[in-house]
Design an enzyme around this catalytic site. Structure first.
Site, PDB file in Angstrom:
ATOM      1  N   TYR A  76       6.574  52.148  27.792  1.00  0.00           N
ATOM      2  CA  TYR A  76       7.108  52.597  29.079  1.00  0.00           C
ATOM      3  C   TYR A  76       7.548  54.052  28.986  1.00  0.00           C
ATOM      4  O   TYR A  76       8.349  54.410  28.126  1.00  0.00           O
ATOM      5  CB  TYR A  76       8.293  51.709  29.452  1.00  0.00           C
ATOM      6  CG  TYR A  76       8.712  51.807  30.882  1.00  0.00           C
ATOM      7  CD1 TYR A  76       8.145  50.969  31.836  1.00  0.00           C
ATOM      8  CD2 TYR A  76       9.672  52.721  31.299  1.00  0.00           C
ATOM      9  CE1 TYR A  76       8.525  51.042  33.157  1.00  0.00           C
ATOM     10  CE2 TYR A  76      10.055  52.799  32.623  1.00  0.00           C
ATOM     11  CZ  TYR A  76       9.483  51.962  33.541  1.00  0.00           C
ATOM     12  OH  TYR A  76       9.854  52.046  34.857  1.00  0.00           O
ATOM     13  N   SER A  77       7.037  54.889  29.872  1.00  0.00           N
ATOM     14  CA  SER A  77       7.395  56.308  29.875  1.00  0.00           C
ATOM     15  C   SER A  77       7.552  56.802  31.301  1.00  0.00           C
ATOM     16  O   SER A  77       6.603  56.800  32.087  1.00  0.00           O
ATOM     17  CB  SER A  77       6.337  57.141  29.159  1.00  0.00           C
ATOM     18  OG  SER A  77       6.619  58.521  29.271  1.00  0.00           O
ATOM     19  N   SER A 110      13.343  52.630  39.030  1.00  0.00           N
ATOM     20  CA  SER A 110      11.903  52.542  38.767  1.00  0.00           C
ATOM     21  C   SER A 110      11.143  51.608  39.693  1.00  0.00           C
ATOM     22  O   SER A 110       9.913  51.525  39.605  1.00  0.00           O
ATOM     23  CB  SER A 110      11.670  52.146  37.310  1.00  0.00           C
ATOM     24  OG  SER A 110      11.888  53.266  36.487  1.00  0.00           O
TER      25      SER A 110
END
Length: 379
Positions: A195-196, A89
């Site tokens: 968070y996605s 991420s």
């Protein structure tokens, strides 16, 4: 990973998707001073069960790099300070940077709705792309469900049987969105934070719609090439890591016991713009330093990126960028990330004068926060 919500977030990101070591070896350090505490923290991660770690820091004294542990459990080969690794991420900061550059050029607005760019894609089961803005995608306030938290997705990619059957599958990004839409939204847009990874899959698709080119090409053209980041790439469906690199290891289970599997080779399309990128510690310190010093964004867009919403009592989230207050009072900006067999962190001070990036080549143990604290709270 350990340490409260911060670690829980990075672990979830590492689960982009989820869920007897050799004697530690240390690379000869590059020039630099004052990193003894960081070196001890690197060794502690190996003692905690991480196969190996590689790290690079930049400060007023120059660039310092060190490694601990091994890059290959079968041969005992040590990790390299020049290792390429999957950054998970951390890719979100690159993607958000491109979106903000497009805003600066007048090609889109952060206040545009998702439906403006991707008509009808985010719709159904309570989701409504006409009510979600691009800003809400980038700061995770959209409420869109996280596709990597889907149980079927987890069985397919994060259990041993599922992983080895599907590790080379290609997942189109719209399929990831469809998985998310099987679930109800986490909350109404703009009313909370969660968070996605789906948010950044959508951000990648928006970049492609706005530019007419693959998002990875835009990342290369706008960020990687101008900064000369020779270790950074957007692999697409390529399963191998560039050399030099270490093997990546996972338990492929929710526990830290049991067999250790080599998960180095994987088709990273399951992560797409949410976390498929590859980089190295030297490149990441240069990227975050350049970003926070304003080399990639005009002042207005950098101000947007560094406008945050709370995550917990110590961490806030901007646009693809986390702000964390350390125990000594120092504040760092950056992002953590992971994917199978790889856990990474890259942070810098707001003025860009002190930066750190590191990677564990295992995804089930190791204290990320302890390494960051050791580097920035050493005085």
């Amino acid at each position: 990973m350990t340490t409260r919500r911060r670690a829980a977030l990075v672990t979830a990101t590492a689960a982009l998707l989820s869920a007897a070591l050799a004697v530690p070896a240390v690379a000869a350090p590059r020039p630099g001073t004052g990193h003894d505490a960081t070196r001890r923290a690197l060794h502690a991660t190996v003692a905690d069960g991480v196969p190996g770690v590689t790290a690079t820091a930049r400060d007023a004294h120059g660039t310092w790099s060190a490694t601990a542990g091994v890059g290959d459990l079968s041969t005992g080969r040590p990790r390299s300070a020049d290792d390429h690794y999957r950054v998970g991420s951390i890719a979100k900061t690159f993607v958000a940077t491109v979106v903000l550059q497009l805003e600066a050029e007048g090609r889109l607005s952060l206040d545009d709705t998702v439906d403006r760019w991707l008509p009808g894609l985010v719709r159904g089961n309570g989701h409504d792309g006409t009510r979600i803005t691009l800003r809400q995608l980038l700061n995770h306030t959209s409420g869109i469900a996280n596709y990597t938290a889907d149980e079927e997705f987890g069985r397919r990619y994060f259990t041993a049987d599922g992983f080895f059957a599907h590790r080379f599958d290609t997942m189109p990004p719209r399929q990831a969105v469809a998985i998310a839409l099987r679930h109800r939204p986490d909350f109404a847009p703009g009313t909370s934070w969660n968070y996605s990874n789906t948010n950044y899959v959508l951000a990648g698709l928006v970049i492609e719609k706005a530019t007419g080119r693959p998002y990875g090409e835009e990342v290369r053209r706008r960020v990687v090439q101008p900064l000369g980041l020779g270790s950074t790439s957007v692999p697409g469906t390529r399963a191998d890591l560039p050399r030099p690199s270490s093997r990546a290891y996972s338990k492929l289970a929710e526990t830290t016991s049991g067999p250790t599997y080599d998960v180095t080779r994987i088709n990273p399309s399951i992560a797409y713009a949410a976390g498929e990128m590859i980089s190295g510690s030297d490149d990441l310190t240069r990227f975050y330093t350049a970003l926070l010093r304003g080399r990639l964004l005009p002042p207005r867009q950098l101000a947007e990126m560094t406008t945050t919403v709370p995550m917990d009592d110590r961490t806030e989230y901007g646009l693809g960028l986390m702000k964390t207050r350390l125990s000594c009072g120092v504040t760092v900006w950056g992002h953590g990330g992971g994917i199978h067999g790889s856990t990474s962190e890259a942070v810098t001070t707001r003025d860009g004068r002190h930066a750190l990036a590191f990677n564990f080549n295992g995804d089930w143990s190791g204290d990320v926060e302890a390494v960051v604290e050791a580097e920035f709270c050493r005085e």
